[in-house]
Structure formats: structure tokens, C-alpha cells
Design a protein around this motif. Structure first.
Motif, PDB file in Angstrom:
ATOM      1  N   HIS A 153       0.816  -1.221   0.000  1.00  0.00           N
ATOM      2  CA  HIS A 153       0.000   0.000   0.000  1.00  0.00           C
ATOM      3  C   HIS A 153       0.846   1.266   0.000  1.00  0.00           C
ATOM      4  CE1 HIS A 153       0.720  -0.046   4.379  1.00  0.00           C
ATOM      5  NE2 HIS A 153       0.558   1.243   4.278  1.00  0.00           N
ATOM      6  N   GLU A 154       2.140   1.123   0.272  1.00  0.00           N
ATOM      7  CA  GLU A 154       2.989   2.308   0.283  1.00  0.00           C
ATOM      8  C   GLU A 154       3.546   2.630  -1.108  1.00  0.00           C
ATOM      9  OE1 GLU A 154       5.913   2.109   3.495  1.00  0.00           O
ATOM     10  OE2 GLU A 154       4.586   0.705   4.494  1.00  0.00           O
ATOM     11  N   PHE A 155       3.081   1.902  -2.113  1.00  0.00           N
ATOM     12  CA  PHE A 155       3.626   2.107  -3.451  1.00  0.00           C
ATOM     13  C   PHE A 155       2.589   2.650  -4.421  1.00  0.00           C
ATOM     14  CE2 PHE A 155       6.569  -0.810  -1.558  1.00  0.00           C
ATOM     15  CZ  PHE A 155       7.792  -0.354  -2.027  1.00  0.00           C
ATOM     16  N   SER A 156       3.064   3.368  -5.397  1.00  0.00           N
ATOM     17  CA  SER A 156       2.173   3.876  -6.444  1.00  0.00           C
ATOM     18  C   SER A 156       1.837   2.732  -7.403  1.00  0.00           C
ATOM     19  CB  SER A 156       2.855   5.007  -7.202  1.00  0.00           C
ATOM     20  OG  SER A 156       3.806   4.497  -8.105  1.00  0.00           O
ATOM     21  N   GLY A 157       0.867   2.976  -8.291  1.00  0.00           N
ATOM     22  CA  GLY A 157       0.445   1.949  -9.234  1.00  0.00           C
ATOM     23  C   GLY A 157       1.598   1.396 -10.055  1.00  0.00           C
ATOM     24  N   GLY A 158       2.416   2.290 -10.593  1.00  0.00           N
ATOM     25  CA  GLY A 158       3.509   1.865 -11.452  1.00  0.00           C
ATOM     26  C   GLY A 158       4.596   1.128 -10.687  1.00  0.00           C
ATOM     27  N   GLN A 159       4.795   1.520  -9.427  1.00  0.00           N
ATOM     28  CA  GLN A 159       5.783   0.812  -8.610  1.00  0.00           C
ATOM     29  C   GLN A 159       5.303  -0.608  -8.328  1.00  0.00           C
ATOM     30  OE1 GLN A 159       5.873   3.765  -5.492  1.00  0.00           O
ATOM     31  NE2 GLN A 159       7.731   4.727  -6.265  1.00  0.00           N
ATOM     32  N   ARG A 160       4.003  -0.758  -8.035  1.00  0.00           N
ATOM     33  CA  ARG A 160       3.461  -2.098  -7.776  1.00  0.00           C
ATOM     34  C   ARG A 160       3.585  -2.976  -9.004  1.00  0.00           C
ATOM     35  NH1 ARG A 160      -1.714  -1.437  -3.832  1.00  0.00           N
ATOM     36  NH2 ARG A 160      -1.284   0.714  -3.328  1.00  0.00           N
TER      37      ARG A 160
ATOM     38  N   THR B  42       6.223   7.695 -12.832  1.00  0.00           N
ATOM     39  CA  THR B  42       5.473   6.901 -11.868  1.00  0.00           C
ATOM     40  C   THR B  42       6.074   7.145 -10.491  1.00  0.00           C
ATOM     41  OG1 THR B  42       6.508   4.764 -11.433  1.00  0.00           O
ATOM     42  CG2 THR B  42       5.569   5.035 -13.587  1.00  0.00           C
ATOM     43  N   GLY B  43       5.195   7.280  -9.512  1.00  0.00           N
ATOM     44  CA  GLY B  43       5.651   7.549  -8.157  1.00  0.00           C
ATOM     45  C   GLY B  43       5.950   9.012  -7.887  1.00  0.00           C
ATOM     46  N   SER B  44       5.554   9.901  -8.803  1.00  0.00           N
ATOM     47  CA  SER B  44       5.893  11.313  -8.601  1.00  0.00           C
ATOM     48  C   SER B  44       4.860  12.037  -7.740  1.00  0.00           C
ATOM     49  CB  SER B  44       6.027  12.020  -9.951  1.00  0.00           C
ATOM     50  OG  SER B  44       4.821  11.938 -10.663  1.00  0.00           O
ATOM     51  N   GLY B  45       3.754  11.400  -7.422  1.00  0.00           N
ATOM     52  CA  GLY B  45       2.774  12.029  -6.538  1.00  0.00           C
ATOM     53  C   GLY B  45       1.484  12.443  -7.216  1.00  0.00           C
ATOM     54  N   LYS B  46       1.214  11.911  -8.396  1.00  0.00           N
ATOM     55  CA  LYS B  46      -0.008  12.291  -9.108  1.00  0.00           C
ATOM     56  C   LYS B  46      -1.252  11.786  -8.368  1.00  0.00           C
ATOM     57  CE  LYS B  46       1.244  10.120 -12.831  1.00  0.00           C
ATOM     58  NZ  LYS B  46       2.473   9.490 -12.301  1.00  0.00           N
ATOM     59  N   SER B  47      -1.240  10.507  -8.000  1.00  0.00           N
ATOM     60  CA  SER B  47      -2.413   9.959  -7.313  1.00  0.00           C
ATOM     61  C   SER B  47      -2.615  10.626  -5.959  1.00  0.00           C
ATOM     62  CB  SER B  47      -2.263   8.447  -7.103  1.00  0.00           C
ATOM     63  OG  SER B  47      -2.253   7.789  -8.339  1.00  0.00           O
ATOM     64  N   LEU B  48      -1.525  10.874  -5.250  1.00  0.00           N
ATOM     65  CA  LEU B  48      -1.669  11.503  -3.934  1.00  0.00           C
ATOM     66  C   LEU B  48      -2.215  12.924  -4.081  1.00  0.00           C
ATOM     67  CD1 LEU B  48       1.452  10.177  -1.954  1.00  0.00           C
ATOM     68  CD2 LEU B  48      -0.889   9.348  -1.938  1.00  0.00           C
ATOM     69  N   THR B  49      -1.878  13.612  -5.162  1.00  0.00           N
ATOM     70  CA  THR B  49      -2.466  14.934  -5.416  1.00  0.00           C
ATOM     71  C   THR B  49      -3.968  14.791  -5.637  1.00  0.00           C
ATOM     72  OG1 THR B  49      -0.404  15.641  -6.464  1.00  0.00           O
ATOM     73  CG2 THR B  49      -2.348  16.987  -6.885  1.00  0.00           C
TER      74      THR B  49
HETATM   75  N1  LIG Z   1       0.770   5.064   2.039  1.00  0.00           N
HETATM   76  C1  LIG Z   1       1.988   5.463   1.668  1.00  0.00           C
HETATM   77  N2  LIG Z   1       3.007   5.468   2.551  1.00  0.00           N
HETATM   78  C2  LIG Z   1       4.237   5.867   2.175  1.00  0.00           C
HETATM   79  N3  LIG Z   1       4.569   6.273   0.934  1.00  0.00           N
HETATM   80  C3  LIG Z   1       3.603   6.296   0.007  1.00  0.00           C
HETATM   81  C4  LIG Z   1       2.257   5.886   0.314  1.00  0.00           C
HETATM   82  N4  LIG Z   1       1.514   5.993  -0.801  1.00  0.00           N
HETATM   83  C5  LIG Z   1       2.348   6.447  -1.771  1.00  0.00           C
HETATM   84  N5  LIG Z   1       3.596   6.627  -1.284  1.00  0.00           N
HETATM   85  C6  LIG Z   1       4.757   7.105  -2.045  1.00  0.00           C
HETATM   86  O1  LIG Z   1       4.428   8.380  -2.572  1.00  0.00           O
HETATM   87  C7  LIG Z   1       4.952   8.539  -3.884  1.00  0.00           C
HETATM   88  C8  LIG Z   1       3.866   9.072  -4.799  1.00  0.00           C
HETATM   89  O2  LIG Z   1       2.846   8.102  -4.942  1.00  0.00           O
HETATM   90  P1  LIG Z   1       1.640   8.288  -5.986  1.00  0.00           P
HETATM   91  O3  LIG Z   1       0.773   7.092  -5.806  1.00  0.00           O
HETATM   92  O4  LIG Z   1       1.027   9.623  -5.824  1.00  0.00           O
HETATM   93  O5  LIG Z   1       2.414   8.224  -7.388  1.00  0.00           O
HETATM   94  P2  LIG Z   1       1.853   8.407  -8.862  1.00  0.00           P
HETATM   95  O6  LIG Z   1       2.457   9.616  -9.432  1.00  0.00           O
HETATM   96  O7  LIG Z   1       0.380   8.282  -8.869  1.00  0.00           O
HETATM   97  O8  LIG Z   1       2.502   7.139  -9.587  1.00  0.00           O
HETATM   98  P3  LIG Z   1       1.887   6.078 -10.635  1.00  0.00           P
HETATM   99  O9  LIG Z   1       1.915   6.770 -11.935  1.00  0.00           O
HETATM  100  O10 LIG Z   1       2.868   4.941 -10.588  1.00  0.00           O
HETATM  101  O11 LIG Z   1       0.528   5.694 -10.160  1.00  0.00           O
HETATM  102  C9  LIG Z   1       5.516   7.197  -4.293  1.00  0.00           C
HETATM  103  O12 LIG Z   1       6.920   7.271  -4.291  1.00  0.00           O
HETATM  104  C10 LIG Z   1       5.018   6.234  -3.251  1.00  0.00           C
HETATM  105  O13 LIG Z   1       5.998   5.259  -2.963  1.00  0.00           O
END
Ligand SMILES: Nc1ncnc2c1ncn2[C@@H]1O[C@H](COP(=O)(O)OP(=O)(O)OP(=O)(O)O)[C@@H](O)[C@H]1O
Ligand SMILES: Nc1ncnc2c1ncn2[C@@H]1O[C@H](COP(=O)(O)OP(=O)(O)OP(=O)(O)O)[C@@H](O)[C@H]1O
Ligand SMILES: [Mg+2]
Ligand SMILES: [Mg+2]
Lengths: 274, 294
Positions: A153-160, B42-49
Motif C-alpha cells: 500500500h505504500e507504493f504507487s500503481g507503477g511501482q506495484r 510513476t511515483g511522482s505524486g499524481k495519485s496523492l495529489t
Molecule cells: N501510504 C503510503 N506510505 C508511504 N509512501 C507512500 C504511500 N503511498 C504512496 N507513497 C509514495 O508516494 C509517492 C507518490 O505516490 P503516488 O501514488 O502519488 O504516485 P503516482 O504519481 O500516482 O505514480 P503512478 O503513476 O505509478 O501511479 C511514491 O513514491 C510512493 O511510494
């Protein structure tokens, strides 16, 4: 290497009352195809056309309604459990959904090491060696050592998604089923992953069964391609032929619907404030 | 009034080893009628935004170090939970990247769609095509009708029958379309779509893009669309923001950014798309154009 002969799969319909049952759903309808060793076979088609179902049939996670699937000439339906287990070590899959396919209670280390543990009789390793292998795999797919003991759950979609790829590569399989393996990756990481797959294929002679909705990716990575529509194979052949001279109406429609990254070619470009 | 105004958003996430800052000062305005694409690493923070706008990051793991997110002038980071519940699914529609957060495996697809439609209908019966003050019997009937209609609109064949299926009986792309239907049922003013078409074939994808496009044209809503597909951005978005490691590197009209990218990262992204002529093994990727920023 893999031969799929006249495979059909019908899912039973909803139960109606005590004895009745609704009509079943035909997810695969008389599908036949051949995958050559050391090559990449692409499968494209409508969403809901039976692609994932076909991979589940190859892995014996579904039973066929009719037809058979031969792996190196052996009918997988007739393999004894022990033989199937040995085959599973050589045949790995990257699942379509990077969210549902990683056990939320396991660390990344344990997820990637799991196939090495399951198949420890085939790939004997000390736990130290296993951890080293896991680390090597994570680096290969562009993740880092600090990610080892985190949870999904600590990873983004692409990381998973890359964790799923690392896990599938762990036991050095000879045949890899990739169900939409790069759908959650940005195009630059996707390029790295595709190049990694290509390199592994050149070095180790891997065979790929590659499912993707991205026709550009299929054209880039695959030698042969088959197009599936509503459970039926409508066209198959070498990538260059299908992309340059599609004969089927549905294939042509798909090729035309490929979104062009040039904004001037958008059918909607008159919208909004532009 | 600006529909969505994200100002200097700084977010850190706690994990096992401690706290890491993920978002470093995100600024983004979405006006009505605009479709913003958000692309990037990927992982740059788009989903968290995106999740932040609906305030769906659990307070136990996420901490906002600075910044605000104004939706029609109200800071959602300061709003009460009750107010947020009224916004979510009604004024702010969200298509999640993770289908498991919104689809419950033990309920039929139809039950879940009808629930969402009822929730929206109670707040505003007109979204179900009813007069204000409609009876709850009418609401229930309309919710069922709208649920089937939406499932049909997102291209599920035999929607009226398949509404009785459970999620595991749907393919990946079909589940994704259920999420799209759910987000659209409430006729939101702002739609946040996180990778809404990744599991769809190009022709169904085109159908979904048309649906979003028509929603914007008819109701003058705003959209924030997170996607890796630059083709999708080129087709449907009016604007685009490019993210890298928690920052927006470049933004502007799609016609400017995609045709004349000013940042090397955007250029590298555009060059990473395989074309008909790219030979296998020759795709470039980032190839070291981005110096390590950390
Ligand atoms: N619950 C969490 N605890 C700790 N770190 C997290 C958590 N969720 C996400 N992260 C970290 O925050 C960063 C941004 O995550 P996010 O899901 O926003 O990426 P993203 O831009 O949507 O990527 P993708 O295109 O792969 O979906 C990632 O490096 C991820 O590892
Ligand atoms: N367990 C099941 N029970 C009933 N029907 C099922 C089941 N699994 C799949 N189906 C149906 O079979 C069809 C094919 O599904 P499948 O998952 O193979 O599609 P797919 O080609 O992988 O699609 P996508 O590209 O959207 O992932 C769909 O209509 C689906 O609803
Ligand atoms: Mg599938
Ligand atoms: Mg994401």
C-alpha cells in the motif's frame, strides 16, 4: 512451444431458482494459436474479449470447456500435480491488476522471494542468496534497496506493477505471460522495462505471451500478434503484416482508434477554452 | 470563481522508516470547461495529489506541511468530514486508480451503482432526472434506471443483465468502466480521473473520452485527468501539467506543451513513445537526461 487448439470456455450463468440456470457466457470460442520459442507473441483485443481468461486457462486456473493446450507437446490438462508444479516454475505470469495481485500483508521482499521459496527444490538458495536475488531484481526494474521491507500500500500503481514483474522474473522462467505489464508505467519507465524484457530475451531466450491495449507497445516488442474479439480470434500473423495490411474490419477499426500524441489530430480539439 | 485551486501543496507520508516529503509545492488551477491532463513519472505524486482533493489520504499516514486546496473557494483541507462526504461523489467525482478501493467484491455491480445513484439523488433528485422533492419510491426506481443507463453508456454489452454480476465476473477493463460509471452518476462539477482508461482497448477508450468530453461540453464541469497516455492527453485535454518527483516541471496548453515542450523531461517522455519505426531495443527512455534531484 505453446499450442492452443480449439479452446472454448463457457462460464456458467446465474442460478435461477432451485434447478434452473441462465444461459452460460461464452468467454472463449474455438481459439487456436501457436507461440514459438524465443519469440514474443502479442494478444490484443476488445476489453472483455477473453484475454485474461485465456491466460488463466494456460495456467490451469480455469478448466477448459473444450479444446486443449499443449506445452512442449504435453497436454497440460493431463499433467500430474507434481509435473504441473515443475512446469509452474518455468512458466510465470505478471497479473493484470497491480492492486489486487500483491498480498497486502507481505513485504516487497517476501512477495518477490515467494516463487523462490515455493520452488526451492528447483532453485535451491540460502535465504541470504534469496535476498540478494530480490535486490538485484528490484534494481533491474528501477526500484531501490530502501523499498525492500515496505508493504504494497505504500507504493504507487507503477511501482506495484514493477514489483509484479520482478516477482515473475525471480525464478528465471523460460515462458512469461505478461497481462498488461506496463499499463501503469509512465512512458519512460515503460521504455526501460520493455528494453529489459528485450535484453533478457536475447540473453536467455525467453518466450513472451504479451497482452496489451497499447498497440504501439505490441508493435515494438512482439514478433507475432493475434486479435481477439468477443472470444473469437479474428486475425493473426506477423506484426508487420497485421499492422500494415490488416484484413479484418475490427483490427482496422482498432488501428484507426490509436490515439495520436499530436494534439492537432484530436477529434475533440474544438472543445473548452482552446 | 475558480473551480479548483491548489496552492503550494506540500505533503509528507509516514512509513516504517520515517517520514518522506512527497509533494513539494504543487500549484494548479482548474477552471470550469477545462480538462487538465496530469502526466509524469510513476511515483511522482499524481495519485496523492488527486486523492488530496477529495481528502482521502488517511491522516495517520499523510501530513500536509503547507498549502491549501480550494474547491469553489472552500479549503477542503479545513472542511469537516460531514461536509466532505457531501462533496464526494456529488460535487467531486473520483475515478480511482485502484479499483479495489471502490468496488466491494461481495456486492453485485448493480447494488453498488444504485447505492451511489441514491446517495446523489437524495442530495439532488435532478441528477436522476426527477423534480426536487421526489418521493423515495421514485428515487429508488430512477436510481435503478440510471444505473443501467450508465453501465450501458460505458459500453458494457447487455448492461441490464450484467448488472446482476459480481465484480470478479467482470474483466479488468469492465471493472474500470464500472468505476467510471460510478464517478459520473452524481453529475459532479469536478471530475478527478486517475488513469481511467489504462485497462481499455483503444476503441472503448475513445468512447469513454467522448463521454467525458460531452460531460464537459454539456455541464461545463472541470476535469483533472491523470494518465500516462500522451495520446489521450493530446486528444481530450485542453491543458497539461508534467510532474516529476513531487513537482510540476512544466504546464500549459496541450497544443503548446506537447508540440513545443520546454523541459528536457517532457521531451524525453515524448521520445519514449514507440513509433512505427522504432527498432526493438532502441527505445530511449530517460537515458540520463534528468540529473538526480535528491
Ligand atoms: N501510504 C503510503 N506510505 C508511504 N509512501 C507512500 C504511500 N503511498 C504512496 N507513497 C509514495 O508516494 C509517492 C507518490 O505516490 P503516488 O501514488 O502519488 O504516485 P503516482 O504519481 O500516482 O505514480 P503512478 O503513476 O505509478 O501511479 C511514491 O513514491 C510512493 O511510494
Ligand atoms: N469468473 C467468471 N464468471 C463469469 N464470467 C466471467 C468470469 N471471468 C470472466 N468472465 C467474463 O468473460 C469475459 C472475458 O473476460 P476476460 O477477463 O478474459 O477479458 P479480457 O479480454 O482480459 O478483458 P480486459 O482487457 O478488460 O481485461 C468477460 O465478459 C467477463 O465478464
Ligand atoms: Mg484482462
Ligand atoms: Mg498513481
Amino acid at each position: 512451444m505453446l499450442e492452443i487448439n480449439n479452446v472454448s470456455k463457457i462460464f456458467p450463468g446465474q442460478r435461477k431458482g432451485l434447478f434452473g440456470q441462465a444461459e452460460g457466457f461464452k468467454a472463449l470460442d474455438d481459439v487456436s494459436l501457436r507461440v514459438t520459442r524465443g519469440k514474443s507473441f502479442g494478444l490484443v483485443g476488445e476489453s472483455g474479449s477473453g484475454k485474461t481468461t485465456l491466460t488463466r486457462c494456460i495456467l490451469k486456473l480455469e478448466t477448459l470447456t473444450s479444446g486443449n493446450i499443449l506445452y512442449e507437446g504435453a497436454d497440460i490438462a493431463r499433467l500430474a500435480p507434481a509435473e504441473m508444479r515443475r512446469l509452474r516454475a518455468r512458466l510465470q505470469i505478471v497479473f493484470q491488476d497491480p492492486y489486487a495481485s500483491l498480498d497486502p500483508r507481505m513485504t516487497i521482499h517476501d512477495i518477490v522471494a515467494e516463487p523462490l521459496v515455493i520452488h526451492r527444490d528447483i532453485v535451491p538458495m540460502t535465504s541470504r542468496q534469496r535476498t540478494e536475488r530480490v535486490l538485484e531484481l528490484l534494481l533491474q526494474v528501477g526500484l531501490r534497496a530502501e523499498h525492500l521491507f515496505r508493504y504494497p500500500h505504500e507504493f504507487s500503481g507503477g511501482q506495484r506493477q514493477r514489483i509484479g514483474i520482478a516477482r515473475a522474473l525471480a525464478v528465471k522462467p523460460e515462458f512469461l505471460i505478461l497481462d498488461e505489464p506496463t499499463s501503469a508505467l509512465d512512458v519512460s519507465v515503460q521504455a526501460d522495462v520493455l528494453n529489459l524484457l528485450h535484453r533478457l530475451q536475447e540473453e536467455l531466450g525467453l518466450t513472451y505471451f504479451f497482452i496489451s491495449h497499447d498497440l504501439g507497445v505490441i508493435r515494438y516488442i512482439c514478433d507475432d500478434v493475434a486479435v481477439i474479439y468477443r472470444g473469437k480470434l479474428v486475425e493473426s500473423g506477423p506484426v508487420a503484416d497485421i499492422f500494415e495490411r490488416p484484413t479484418n474490419e475490427y483490427t482496422r477499426m482498432l488501428l484507426n482508434a490509436m490515439p495520436d500524441p499530436d494534439p492537432d489530430r484530436s477529434p475533440f480539439r474544438t472543445v473548452a477554452s482552446v | 470563481m475558480t473551480l479548483l485551486d491548489i496552492k503550494n501543496l506540500n505533503l509528507s507520508m509516514r512509513s516504517f522508516e520515517g517520514e518522506t516529503q512527497i509533494l513539494h509545492g504543487i500549484d494548479l488551477k482548474v477552471e470550469r470547461g477545462e480538462i487538465w491532463g496530469m502526466v509524469g513519472e510513476t511515483g511522482s505524486g499524481k495519485s496523492l495529489t488527486g486523492l488530496s482533493v477529495s481528502r482521502l489520504i488517511p491522516p495517520a499516514t499523510g501530513r500536509y506541511l503547507a498549502g491549501s486546496i480550494e474547491f469553489e473557494g472552500r479549503d477542503v483541507l479545513k472542511a469537516g468530514e460531514k461536509e466532505m462526504r457531501a462533496l464526494r461523489g456529488r460535487k467531486i467525482g473520483m475515478i480511482f486508480q485502484d479499483p479495489t478501493t471502490n468496488l466491494n467484491p461481495v456486492f453485485r455491480i448493480g447494488t453498488q451503482l444504485v447505492d451511489v445513484a441514491l446517495h446523489a439523488g437524495h442530495a439532488d433528485p435532478t441528477v436522476l432526472g426527477l423534480e426536487p422533492g421526489a418521493s423515495s419510491r421514485d428515487l429508488k426506481k430512477a436510481a435503478k434506471r440510471v444505473a443501467v443507463e450508465m453501465l450501458d453508456k460505458v459500453g458494457i454489452p447487455k448492461a441490464a443483465e450484467r448488472i446482476h454480476d459480481y465484480p470478479h465476473q467482470f474483466s479488468g477493463g469492465m471493472r474500470q468502466r464500472v468505476l467510471i460509471a460510478m464517478a459520473m452518476i452524481g453529475k459532479p462539477d469536478l471530475l478527478i480521473a486517475d488513469e481511467p482508461t489504462t485497462a481499455l482497448d483503444v476503441s472503448v477508450q475513445a468512447q469513454i473520452l467522448k463521454l467525458i468530453h460531452d460531460l464537459v461540453a454539456e455541464r461545463n464541469i472541470g476535469v483533472l485527468m491523470i494518465t500516462h497516455n500522451l495520446g489521450v492527453v493530446a486528444q481530450i485535454c485542453s491543458h497539461v501539467a508534467v510532474m516529476y518527483r513531487g513537482r510540476i516541471l512544466e504546464r500549459g496548453l496541450v497544443t503548446d506543451v506537447l508540440k513545443k515542450p520546454s523541459h528536457v523531461y517532457t521531451q524525453a517522455l515524448l521520445n519514449s513513445i514507440p513509433t512505427a519505426h522504432t527498432k526493438r531495443g532502441e527505445l530511449r527512455g530517460l537515458g540520463g537526461v534528468m540529473p538526480e534531484v535528491q
